[in-house]
Design an enzyme around this catalytic site. Structure first.
Site, PDB file in Angstrom:
ATOM      1  N   ARG A   2       0.845  -1.183   0.000  1.00  0.00           N
ATOM      2  CA  ARG A   2       0.000   0.000   0.000  1.00  0.00           C
ATOM      3  C   ARG A   2       0.888   1.243   0.000  1.00  0.00           C
ATOM      4  NH1 ARG A   2      -3.512  -2.094  -2.045  1.00  0.00           N
ATOM      5  NH2 ARG A   2      -5.673  -2.395  -1.392  1.00  0.00           N
TER       6      ARG A   2
ATOM      7  N   GLU B 139      -3.785   7.902  -5.626  1.00  0.00           N
ATOM      8  CA  GLU B 139      -3.809   7.340  -6.978  1.00  0.00           C
ATOM      9  C   GLU B 139      -5.084   7.767  -7.692  1.00  0.00           C
ATOM     10  OE1 GLU B 139      -1.550   3.195  -5.607  1.00  0.00           O
ATOM     11  OE2 GLU B 139      -3.558   3.114  -6.457  1.00  0.00           O
TER      12      GLU B 139
ATOM     13  N   HIS C 116      -0.250   0.709 -10.137  1.00  0.00           N
ATOM     14  CA  HIS C 116      -1.054  -0.271  -9.388  1.00  0.00           C
ATOM     15  C   HIS C 116      -1.525  -1.429 -10.275  1.00  0.00           C
ATOM     16  CE1 HIS C 116      -3.580  -0.392  -5.477  1.00  0.00           C
ATOM     17  NE2 HIS C 116      -3.311  -1.614  -5.890  1.00  0.00           N
TER      18      HIS C 116
END
Length: 364
Positions: free
Chosen positions: A279, A308, A327
């Site tokens: 994370r 993000e 990601h």
């Protein structure tokens, strides 16, 4: 780490009371207030599950929705911020839980993602509700992602690509990953998958567990989970950080892991490459930038960021010797969701707590 402040609060609140006696007002002290672990709720009762309405997120693929209907034997309804009529319990599948559904009607929520921190941060979690998550083959995908970047670095892939663009011929030395040390933070399903793949390539793998799920307190012997040559606690990582060629984070985001990789940990490394597939908010990007600029961190590969998506003007794009990969290391597929939900359904309908259940107190 958070337990110490909770214990202090409990001690100060209970000053002057007889140990073990109920506090003023006649209510017994809660386990949470006393700093003790709160036992997870039992799996939903069969009769409640039989009555539950199935609510699914609009974003789910129609084929996946039909598979969820087949597994549960009921028709799916849209998961919205308006609860359906009647007092029937709710079984939800999606990535977000509206405030209106954070009630005692919620029987079970199955997350289509592996990380459940956004769900738990979105508001109080209904205490009796079961929360499960999707992992699928994410561990395998993330392990290959980590190994791919390690091998690319060892074989100077970036440098050769740049040389090619300039039509420049120059031999560059390669590096063997075998025999070198990788420190893997997080020893759950994903961390263990990373450890197993790296170990198969001859990498010395040291797992770092923030909790003591695999054995007693730091400083004493622990059972080492498969995929790791050694297991240490987070409080024991300073010396190993200094000898690690790669530091890999698979940590979830909780109150205890926010900013976990800060100035103190980055000060302990010596030319390591830092890879984050956990994370983004577990990393202090300012501390990482300092370590990159002074050479303590050789390179960084960041698949996750605190915010993000990163805007074009985000300073993260300017970090030296850093690659951001949007990601994408362990994208979840519909098959992952269906397989994991089916496994959880089988556990629940036979009275077992699913292996993919989330401890909502810990956050993972």
């Amino acid at each position: 780490m958070s337990g110490s402040s909770g214990a202090a609060d409990a001690v100060s609140a209970g000053a002057g009371q007889v140990p073990g006696a109920p506090p003023v007002g006649g209510q017994p002290p809660s386990l949470l207030a006393c700093g003790l672990p709160v036992p997870p709720p039992p799996p939903p009762a069969p009769d409640a599950l039989a009555q539950a309405r199935l609510l699914v997120a609009h974003s789910l693929n129609p084929d996946l929705v039909r598979e969820l209907e087949r597994i549960t034997g009921r028709r799916a309804e849209p998961l919205t911020d308006v609860p359906p009529p009647s007092d029937a319990p709710l079984l939800c599948v999606g990535d977000a839980l509206p405030d209106a559904l954070r009630t005692d009607r919620l029987l079970w929520f199955h997350s289509v993602n592996a990380g459940t921190d956004p769900l738990l941060a979105g508001g109080p979690w209904p205490a009796p509700a079961l929360l499960t998550r999707t992992v699928g083959r994410m561990g395998e995908r993330i392990a290959q992602y980590v190994l791919g970047w390690m091998l690319a670095e060892a074989q100077s892939v970036t440098e050769f690509t740049e040389q090619h663009a300039r039509a420049h011929w120059e031999r560059l030395p390669s590096e063997l990953v075998a025999g070198q040390t990788a420190l893997v933070y997080g020893t759950g399903r994903i961390g263990a998958a990373v450890g197993r793949l790296l170990a198969a390539c001859g990498v010395r793998t040291v797992g770092v567990s923030r909790t003591t799920r695999y054995g007693p307190a730091p400083g004493t012997d622990r059972a080492v989970p498969p995929g790791f040559d050694r297991l240490i606690g987070a409080a024991e990582d300073t010396a190993v950080l200094g000898e690690a060629r790669w530091v890999i984070s698979t940590l979830p985001l909780t109150a205890a892991t926010a900013g976990f990789f800060g100035a103190e940990r980055f000060a302990a490394v010596r030319g390591t490459t830092f890879v984050n597939v956990g994370r983004g908010a577990t990393v202090d990007l300012g501390a990482l930038e300092t370590a990159l600029r002074d050479g303590r961190v050789r390179r960084a590969v960041l698949d996750v960021l605190p915010a993000e998506p990163a805007a074009p003007e985000d300073p993260v794009w300017q970090l030296p010797r850093t690659v951001v990969t949007s990601h994408s290391a362990g994208i979840t597929t519909d098959e992952d969701i269906a397989v994991d939900f089916a496994a959880c359904w089988k556990d629940v309908t036979t009275g077992r707590r699913p292996g993919l259940a989330v401890d909502t107190g810990r956050g993972y």
